[in-house]
Design a protein around this motif. Structure first.
Motif, PDB file in Angstrom:
ATOM      1  N   ALA A 180       0.834  -1.205   0.000  1.00 11.59           N
ATOM      2  CA  ALA A 180       0.000   0.000   0.000  1.00 11.59           C
ATOM      3  C   ALA A 180       0.865   1.251   0.000  1.00 11.59           C
ATOM      4  O   ALA A 180       0.590   2.219  -0.729  1.00 11.59           O
ATOM      5  N   ASN A 181       1.923   1.247   0.776  1.00 13.17           N
ATOM      6  CA  ASN A 181       2.823   2.398   0.852  1.00 13.17           C
ATOM      7  C   ASN A 181       3.514   2.648  -0.487  1.00 13.17           C
ATOM      8  O   ASN A 181       3.666   3.796  -0.917  1.00 13.17           O
ATOM      9  N   ASP A 182       3.911   1.578  -1.176  1.00 12.15           N
ATOM     10  CA  ASP A 182       4.581   1.720  -2.462  1.00 12.15           C
ATOM     11  C   ASP A 182       3.650   2.286  -3.534  1.00 12.15           C
ATOM     12  O   ASP A 182       4.082   3.051  -4.403  1.00 12.15           O
ATOM     13  N   LEU A 183       2.372   1.899  -3.487  1.00 10.02           N
ATOM     14  CA  LEU A 183       1.440   2.247  -4.566  1.00 10.02           C
ATOM     15  C   LEU A 183       0.635   3.509  -4.313  1.00 10.02           C
ATOM     16  O   LEU A 183       0.026   4.046  -5.246  1.00 10.02           O
ATOM     17  N   ILE A 184       0.610   3.987  -3.086  1.00  9.95           N
ATOM     18  CA  ILE A 184      -0.229   5.144  -2.764  1.00  9.95           C
ATOM     19  C   ILE A 184       0.198   6.376  -3.559  1.00  9.95           C
ATOM     20  O   ILE A 184      -0.604   7.303  -3.769  1.00  9.95           O
ATOM     21  N   VAL A 185       1.437   6.413  -4.019  1.00 16.02           N
ATOM     22  CA  VAL A 185       1.932   7.569  -4.772  1.00 16.02           C
ATOM     23  C   VAL A 185       1.489   7.537  -6.229  1.00 16.02           C
ATOM     24  O   VAL A 185       1.747   8.494  -6.977  1.00 16.02           O
ATOM     25  N   ARG A 186       0.840   6.463  -6.647  1.00 23.33           N
ATOM     26  CA  ARG A 186       0.385   6.341  -8.031  1.00 23.33           C
ATOM     27  C   ARG A 186      -1.053   6.840  -8.135  1.00 23.33           C
ATOM     28  O   ARG A 186      -1.997   6.148  -7.725  1.00 23.33           O
ATOM     29  N   PRO A 187      -1.283   8.030  -8.698  1.00 21.78           N
ATOM     30  CA  PRO A 187      -2.645   8.573  -8.755  1.00 21.78           C
ATOM     31  C   PRO A 187      -3.575   7.765  -9.656  1.00 21.78           C
ATOM     32  O   PRO A 187      -4.800   7.898  -9.560  1.00 21.78           O
ATOM     33  N   GLN A 188      -3.008   6.914 -10.512  1.00 20.86           N
ATOM     34  CA  GLN A 188      -3.833   6.096 -11.400  1.00 20.86           C
ATOM     35  C   GLN A 188      -4.486   4.922 -10.664  1.00 20.86           C
ATOM     36  O   GLN A 188      -5.365   4.255 -11.204  1.00 20.86           O
ATOM     37  N   ARG A 201      -6.338   3.263  -7.118  1.00 16.47           N
ATOM     38  CA  ARG A 201      -7.038   3.465  -5.846  1.00 16.47           C
ATOM     39  C   ARG A 201      -6.645   2.307  -4.926  1.00 16.47           C
ATOM     40  O   ARG A 201      -6.787   1.140  -5.290  1.00 16.47           O
ATOM     41  N   ILE A 202      -6.169   2.621  -3.747  1.00 12.94           N
ATOM     42  CA  ILE A 202      -5.634   1.604  -2.843  1.00 12.94           C
ATOM     43  C   ILE A 202      -6.623   1.361  -1.709  1.00 12.94           C
ATOM     44  O   ILE A 202      -7.023   2.299  -1.008  1.00 12.94           O
ATOM     45  N   VAL A 203      -6.988   0.092  -1.528  1.00 17.00           N
ATOM     46  CA  VAL A 203      -7.866  -0.310  -0.438  1.00 17.00           C
ATOM     47  C   VAL A 203      -7.071  -1.257   0.463  1.00 17.00           C
ATOM     48  O   VAL A 203      -6.599  -2.307   0.004  1.00 17.00           O
ATOM     49  N   VAL A 204      -6.906  -0.870   1.719  1.00 20.11           N
ATOM     50  CA  VAL A 204      -6.120  -1.675   2.658  1.00 20.11           C
ATOM     51  C   VAL A 204      -7.062  -2.438   3.579  1.00 20.11           C
ATOM     52  O   VAL A 204      -7.933  -1.848   4.228  1.00 20.11           O
ATOM     53  N   VAL A 205      -6.886  -3.735   3.608  1.00 13.94           N
ATOM     54  CA  VAL A 205      -7.670  -4.591   4.497  1.00 13.94           C
ATOM     55  C   VAL A 205      -7.171  -4.402   5.928  1.00 13.94           C
ATOM     56  O   VAL A 205      -5.970  -4.394   6.175  1.00 13.94           O
TER      57      VAL A 205
END
Length: 261
Positions: A135-143, A145-149
Protein backbone atom coordinates in the motif's frame (compact mmCIF):
# COMPACT_ATOMS: atom_id res chain seq x y z
CA UNK A 1 26.19 -16.40 -6.51
CA UNK A 2 25.65 -12.64 -6.73
CA UNK A 3 25.95 -10.35 -3.69
CA UNK A 4 22.20 -10.20 -3.00
CA UNK A 5 21.93 -13.98 -2.88
CA UNK A 6 25.13 -14.26 -0.82
CA UNK A 7 23.88 -11.78 1.80
CA UNK A 8 20.56 -13.58 2.05
CA UNK A 9 22.27 -16.94 2.54
CA UNK A 10 24.76 -15.39 4.95
CA UNK A 11 22.14 -13.94 7.30
CA UNK A 12 20.33 -17.29 7.39
CA UNK A 13 23.64 -19.05 8.08
CA UNK A 14 24.39 -16.71 11.00
CA UNK A 15 20.90 -17.29 12.41
CA UNK A 16 21.44 -21.05 12.21
CA UNK A 17 24.96 -20.97 13.72
CA UNK A 18 24.40 -18.22 16.28
CA UNK A 19 27.95 -16.89 15.90
CA UNK A 20 30.38 -16.88 12.96
CA UNK A 21 33.97 -15.75 12.39
CA UNK A 22 35.30 -13.96 9.32
CA UNK A 23 37.44 -16.99 8.40
CA UNK A 24 34.35 -19.18 8.50
CA UNK A 25 32.49 -16.81 6.17
CA UNK A 26 35.46 -16.78 3.80
CA UNK A 27 35.51 -20.57 3.60
CA UNK A 28 31.73 -21.08 3.49
CA UNK A 29 31.03 -18.49 0.80
CA UNK A 30 34.37 -18.57 -1.07
CA UNK A 31 35.09 -14.87 -0.61
CA UNK A 32 38.11 -12.85 0.43
CA UNK A 33 38.64 -11.45 3.91
CA UNK A 34 37.75 -7.86 2.93
CA UNK A 35 34.58 -9.06 1.16
CA UNK A 36 33.54 -11.14 4.17
CA UNK A 37 34.01 -8.13 6.47
CA UNK A 38 32.06 -5.84 4.12
CA UNK A 39 29.20 -8.36 4.00
CA UNK A 40 29.07 -8.60 7.79
CA UNK A 41 29.22 -4.81 8.07
CA UNK A 42 26.34 -4.47 5.59
CA UNK A 43 24.17 -6.89 7.57
CA UNK A 44 25.05 -5.15 10.83
CA UNK A 45 24.12 -1.74 9.38
CA UNK A 46 20.67 -3.14 8.59
CA UNK A 47 20.47 -4.50 12.15
CA UNK A 48 20.18 -8.04 10.84
CA UNK A 49 23.16 -9.21 12.91
CA UNK A 50 25.44 -7.85 15.60
CA UNK A 51 29.07 -7.34 14.68
CA UNK A 52 31.62 -8.92 17.04
CA UNK A 53 35.41 -8.84 17.17
CA UNK A 54 36.41 -11.00 14.24
CA UNK A 55 32.89 -11.96 13.18
CA UNK A 56 29.18 -11.52 13.91
CA UNK A 57 26.33 -13.03 15.89
CA UNK A 58 22.56 -13.18 15.39
CA UNK A 59 20.22 -10.68 16.98
CA UNK A 60 17.50 -11.94 19.35
CA UNK A 61 14.97 -11.00 16.64
CA UNK A 62 17.00 -12.12 13.61
CA UNK A 63 14.85 -15.18 12.96
CA UNK A 64 11.75 -13.04 12.43
CA UNK A 65 13.13 -10.29 10.22
CA UNK A 66 10.90 -7.78 8.46
CA UNK A 67 10.45 -8.36 4.76
CA UNK A 68 12.20 -5.11 3.79
CA UNK A 69 15.33 -6.19 5.67
CA UNK A 70 15.63 -9.63 4.10
CA UNK A 71 17.44 -9.75 0.79
CA UNK A 72 15.23 -11.52 -1.71
CA UNK A 73 16.48 -14.77 -3.20
CA UNK A 74 15.92 -15.79 -6.83
CA UNK A 75 15.39 -12.14 -7.68
CA UNK A 76 15.68 -12.61 -11.45
CA UNK A 77 12.94 -15.26 -11.46
CA UNK A 78 10.69 -13.18 -9.22
CA UNK A 79 11.23 -10.11 -11.39
CA UNK A 80 10.16 -12.08 -14.46
CA UNK A 81 7.01 -13.21 -12.65
CA UNK A 82 6.36 -9.62 -11.55
CA UNK A 83 6.60 -8.29 -15.10
CA UNK A 84 4.20 -10.99 -16.30
CA UNK A 85 1.70 -9.95 -13.62
CA UNK A 86 1.88 -6.32 -14.71
CA UNK A 87 1.15 -7.31 -18.30
CA UNK A 88 -2.02 -9.15 -17.23
CA UNK A 89 -3.68 -6.31 -15.28
CA UNK A 90 -6.70 -4.77 -17.02
CA UNK A 91 -7.12 -1.01 -16.49
CA UNK A 92 -10.24 -0.32 -14.46
CA UNK A 93 -10.27 -3.74 -12.82
CA UNK A 94 -10.07 -4.65 -9.12
CA UNK A 95 -6.94 -6.59 -8.30
CA UNK A 96 -5.47 -7.78 -5.01
CA UNK A 97 -2.10 -8.73 -3.55
CA UNK A 98 -1.24 -10.45 -0.30
CA UNK A 99 2.20 -9.93 1.23
CA UNK A 100 5.53 -11.44 0.21
CA UNK A 101 8.63 -10.73 -1.84
CA UNK A 102 7.13 -11.83 -5.16
CA UNK A 103 3.86 -9.97 -4.71
CA UNK A 104 5.76 -6.86 -3.59
CA UNK A 105 7.80 -6.99 -6.80
CA UNK A 106 4.64 -7.57 -8.83
CA UNK A 107 2.81 -4.64 -7.21
CA UNK A 108 5.79 -2.40 -7.98
CA UNK A 109 5.69 -3.41 -11.64
CA UNK A 110 1.94 -2.75 -11.77
CA UNK A 111 2.60 0.74 -10.40
CA UNK A 112 5.27 1.37 -13.02
CA UNK A 113 2.95 0.25 -15.81
CA UNK A 114 0.03 2.30 -14.47
CA UNK A 115 2.19 5.42 -14.50
CA UNK A 116 3.44 4.85 -18.07
CA UNK A 117 0.35 3.38 -19.78
CA UNK A 118 -2.21 6.02 -20.76
CA UNK A 119 -5.03 3.48 -20.63
CA UNK A 120 -4.79 3.61 -16.84
CA UNK A 121 -5.24 7.38 -16.77
CA UNK A 122 -8.93 7.28 -17.65
CA UNK A 123 -9.81 4.21 -15.59
CA UNK A 124 -10.01 3.72 -11.86
CA UNK A 125 -7.98 0.62 -11.16
CA UNK A 126 -8.39 -0.58 -7.59
CA UNK A 127 -5.72 -2.46 -5.66
CA UNK A 128 -6.81 -4.35 -2.55
CA UNK A 129 -4.06 -5.53 -0.21
CA UNK A 130 -3.42 -6.63 3.34
CA UNK A 131 0.27 -5.74 3.00
CA UNK A 132 1.09 -2.28 4.33
CA UNK A 133 4.39 -2.08 2.42
CA UNK A 134 2.57 -2.66 -0.88
CA UNK A 135 0.00 0.00 0.00
CA UNK A 136 2.82 2.40 0.85
CA UNK A 137 4.58 1.72 -2.46
CA UNK A 138 1.44 2.25 -4.57
CA UNK A 139 -0.23 5.14 -2.76
CA UNK A 140 1.93 7.57 -4.77
CA UNK A 141 0.39 6.34 -8.03
CA UNK A 142 -2.64 8.57 -8.75
CA UNK A 143 -3.83 6.10 -11.40
CA UNK A 144 -4.52 3.52 -8.68
CA UNK A 145 -7.04 3.46 -5.85
CA UNK A 146 -5.63 1.60 -2.84
CA UNK A 147 -7.87 -0.31 -0.44
CA UNK A 148 -6.12 -1.67 2.66
CA UNK A 149 -7.67 -4.59 4.50
CA UNK A 150 -7.68 -3.99 8.25
CA UNK A 151 -5.98 -6.08 10.88
CA UNK A 152 -2.92 -6.40 13.08
CA UNK A 153 0.44 -5.92 11.35
CA UNK A 154 2.81 -8.87 11.35
CA UNK A 155 6.43 -7.66 11.39
CA UNK A 156 7.96 -10.38 9.24
CA UNK A 157 5.75 -9.93 6.18
CA UNK A 158 4.04 -6.56 6.78
CA UNK A 159 0.73 -8.36 6.35
CA UNK A 160 -2.36 -7.36 8.31
CA UNK A 161 -3.98 -10.40 9.88
CA UNK A 162 -6.66 -11.23 12.43
CA UNK A 163 -10.46 -11.06 12.74
CA UNK A 164 -10.70 -7.45 11.54
CA UNK A 165 -10.05 -8.62 7.99
CA UNK A 166 -13.36 -10.49 8.11
CA UNK A 167 -15.23 -7.20 8.27
CA UNK A 168 -14.37 -6.09 4.74
CA UNK A 169 -13.44 -9.09 2.58
CA UNK A 170 -16.93 -10.69 2.53
CA UNK A 171 -18.32 -7.33 1.38
CA UNK A 172 -16.14 -6.82 -1.71
CA UNK A 173 -15.48 -8.55 -5.01
CA UNK A 174 -11.98 -8.84 -6.48
CA UNK A 175 -11.56 -9.46 -10.20
CA UNK A 176 -8.08 -11.00 -9.92
CA UNK A 177 -6.10 -11.94 -6.82
CA UNK A 178 -2.37 -12.35 -7.26
CA UNK A 179 -1.48 -14.70 -4.43
CA UNK A 180 2.02 -15.22 -3.09
CA UNK A 181 2.67 -18.50 -1.27
CA UNK A 182 5.45 -20.18 0.66
CA UNK A 183 4.89 -23.66 -0.74
CA UNK A 184 2.90 -25.43 -3.44
CA UNK A 185 2.02 -29.05 -2.72
CA UNK A 186 0.38 -30.35 -5.89
CA UNK A 187 -1.55 -32.95 -3.93
CA UNK A 188 -2.52 -30.95 -0.82
CA UNK A 189 -2.66 -27.32 -1.92
CA UNK A 190 -1.07 -23.96 -1.16
CA UNK A 191 0.72 -23.19 2.10
CA UNK A 192 2.28 -20.35 4.07
CA UNK A 193 4.24 -20.26 7.31
CA UNK A 194 1.70 -18.61 9.63
CA UNK A 195 -1.89 -19.60 10.35
CA UNK A 196 -3.03 -15.97 10.58
CA UNK A 197 -1.68 -15.20 7.12
CA UNK A 198 -3.25 -18.39 5.78
CA UNK A 199 -6.66 -17.37 7.09
CA UNK A 200 -6.55 -13.94 5.47
CA UNK A 201 -5.20 -15.37 2.23
CA UNK A 202 -8.05 -17.89 2.14
CA UNK A 203 -10.54 -15.04 2.60
CA UNK A 204 -8.91 -13.18 -0.30
CA UNK A 205 -9.30 -16.29 -2.47
CA UNK A 206 -12.98 -16.50 -1.51
CA UNK A 207 -13.50 -12.85 -2.48
CA UNK A 208 -11.82 -13.19 -5.89
CA UNK A 209 -13.40 -14.18 -9.17
CA UNK A 210 -9.98 -15.36 -10.37
CA UNK A 211 -6.92 -16.32 -8.33
CA UNK A 212 -3.45 -16.39 -9.87
CA UNK A 213 -0.68 -17.92 -7.76
CA UNK A 214 2.79 -16.38 -8.00
CA UNK A 215 5.42 -19.02 -7.23
CA UNK A 216 8.99 -19.43 -8.38
CA UNK A 217 10.02 -23.00 -9.06
CA UNK A 218 11.57 -23.55 -5.61
CA UNK A 219 8.13 -23.23 -4.00
CA UNK A 220 7.27 -26.64 -5.46
CA UNK A 221 10.15 -28.26 -3.59
CA UNK A 222 9.31 -27.17 -0.05
CA UNK A 223 6.61 -27.36 2.61
CA UNK A 224 5.08 -24.93 5.08
CA UNK A 225 2.91 -25.02 8.19
CA UNK A 226 -0.50 -23.56 7.34
CA UNK A 227 -2.70 -24.41 4.36
CA UNK A 228 -4.36 -21.58 2.47
CA UNK A 229 -6.58 -23.59 0.14
CA UNK A 230 -6.56 -26.66 -2.12
CA UNK A 231 -4.87 -26.33 -5.48
CA UNK A 232 -8.14 -26.58 -7.41
CA UNK A 233 -9.41 -23.41 -5.69
CA UNK A 234 -7.16 -21.31 -7.93
CA UNK A 235 -7.26 -20.61 -11.66
CA UNK A 236 -3.67 -20.11 -12.75
CA UNK A 237 -0.06 -20.32 -11.61
CA UNK A 238 2.70 -18.03 -12.85
CA UNK A 239 6.10 -19.69 -12.49
CA UNK A 240 9.58 -19.42 -13.94
CA UNK A 241 11.08 -21.93 -16.37
CA UNK A 242 12.74 -23.84 -13.55
CA UNK A 243 9.59 -25.80 -12.73
CA UNK A 244 10.00 -29.56 -13.07
CA UNK A 245 8.05 -31.56 -15.62
CA UNK A 246 6.24 -33.53 -12.91
CA UNK A 247 5.06 -30.41 -11.11
CA UNK A 248 4.00 -28.77 -14.38
CA UNK A 249 2.04 -31.89 -15.32
CA UNK A 250 0.32 -31.94 -11.92
CA UNK A 251 -0.78 -28.32 -12.37
CA UNK A 252 -2.16 -29.08 -15.83
CA UNK A 253 -3.89 -32.24 -14.58
CA UNK A 254 -5.65 -30.16 -11.91
CA UNK A 255 -7.19 -28.05 -14.69
CA UNK A 256 -5.13 -24.98 -13.75
CA UNK A 257 -3.52 -22.71 -16.32
CA UNK A 258 0.27 -22.70 -16.11
CA UNK A 259 1.84 -19.43 -17.20
CA UNK A 260 5.60 -19.40 -17.60
CA UNK A 261 7.31 -16.06 -16.94
Amino acid sequence: MDREDRLSHLVDYIIAQGTVHVEEVMEKFAVSGPTARRDLDALAEQQLVERTRGGARSNPTSADLPLRLRTSRRWHEKSAIARKVASLVEPGSVIAFNGGTTTTAAAYEVGVRAAADQSFAGAETTVVTNAVNIANDLIVRPQLRIVVVGGVARARSYELIGPLTGLILPEITIDTLFLGVTAVDTSRGLFTTHEGEASVNAALVAAARRTVVLADATKFATTAFARICPLDAVDAVIVDDGIGDGDARAVHDAGIELIRA
